[in-house]
Scaffold this motif. Sequence first.
Motif: not given
Length: 558
Positions: A102-104, A111-117, A163-170
């Motif tokens: 994600e970071i690369v 954001l990378a940590a959230a998508f990793t979870v 979970g991705s919906v929550v991240i995208q909303s944020q």
Amino acid sequence: MIMSRALNSDVQPTSSRTMRPKAEPQVLDRGEAFQPLIPVLTGVVVAILVAVAIAYGRSAGLVAGLWGASGVAVAVWLRTSRGRSNDLMFAAVLTISILIGEIVAGNKPVLAAAFTVVNMIEIVGAVLLARRFAPTLNLSTLNGAASFLFFAAVLAPIPAALGSVVIQSQMGQADVWHGFQTWWFGHALGIAVLGSMGLALSRATLKRLMKPAKMVEATLLLACVLAFYYAGFTGQMTAGFILLPLLVAIAVRLGVAGIAFALVMVTVLSVGGAMMGHGPYAQGSRTEQVMMAQMLVLIGYMPILLVASLLEERDILAERARVGRERAERASEAKSRLLANVAHEIKSPIAGIIGIGDLWRQGQLGAVTPQQTEMSEMLVMTARQVETLAHDLLDVARAESGAVRVDLRPTDVPGLLEDVRRTCLLRPDAKKVAIDIVTEGDGLIAVADSQRMAQVVANLTINALKYGGSGGRIVLRASRADDCVRIEITDFGPGLSAQKQAQLFEPFNRLGLERSSVEGHGVGLALAKRLVELQGGSIGVISAPGQGATFWVQLPKA
């Protein structure tokens, strides 16, 4: 290639088109040490796939339409990991790998940590669901493949997609619904195609596919996939169905592993082509094009994997049936040889016992008392029963081995019944029983071996005397039935239940009368059935408790 070698060097082979299905999961043997290098190599591959997907595969804002990292992680985790400590190691390595990818790819650390979870929730969920609902991980069975696809590929990505919906909303993304669909479809595809391919590959499968003829066939079929894709998906043609016959052919010829690899190619070409504006779904936004391509593969092509599983299961069951049939034939041959040997070994000493008993009874060995005469008669009678059993055993063994030869000729059935009647009337148990013959019609001539047929009818009549003689009457009937001659032996005794009728023609089955005073060994009816079948006829029984029994034989009419 690294992942493939790691997988196939450390796991036991799974079922192929010529192997029997395994009851055990496709994981390491208990005595085999877990290789820490496997999760490390898997982590490297996963990190690369994550970085490439984010950099080049995003089609719905932050969400990539092509996502193979979950499929690779799930397949290797299921194939190699065993025990809580190994699972924890795998989870830790995958978490670090996804975060690095994600970071690369350019995502900020938060954001990378959230998508990793959410990705780890998806991978762990897929592994747990697969272990729970498809524990054998055997995709060579329809139930195993369907369970893996539904629970691991379809259901597991849903929580992560939410979970991705929550991240995208944020992150302020407006169209989160399309992001949810793209995530769900893309990750489901990755687990379905790459996970299936990873679980289907084994040393046995690779050995089968690496044969020169099979390699040429596989190369031609996969090359045709490229050609069919070019014909059906480039330009503005709406011809996605053009791939279906080819994919079915791949499923038939290459099995689950072959169709899984072909579906990987089709997924990359279809979804990747949609991202570049190619294919049958050029209308609408790029997000809609990608989702339509994802749905085409998931709904239109993925069920063919189940067809391949069904075909492999059929081949496995056919092979199992063939092996079982050969084992049964060998056991039957051994049993027939044993029966024949036992019968031969019995006949010689029994003949000597009968001869000595006759000499003793006749007084040629010296004076005998009335009691000794009675004992000698009992000795001879018992010896003759054993001799009869030896002859029956020998006939059964010959019939089962195909050594019995029948001389089929036109046979006068009424005359045969009369001969049997006269013979049976001489028996002691026929003194209080009337044996009648009824003939219905003229020309009752059957194609049969007269000697063997007389043996069958005599056996059935003697059984009627022993078990149904209490009715006081036995009827031997001959009649016509279509193109056959029908013989019936009817008694008016206690009859037979449906359960006993089902067991009548089993060898050595006396239907619970082993301890009764009625003599018998449970061989006669089994022998009669085989002799009738050798003459091209059929045999059966009609009976009900308290209504007597009618044994019938049908033979071809001359």
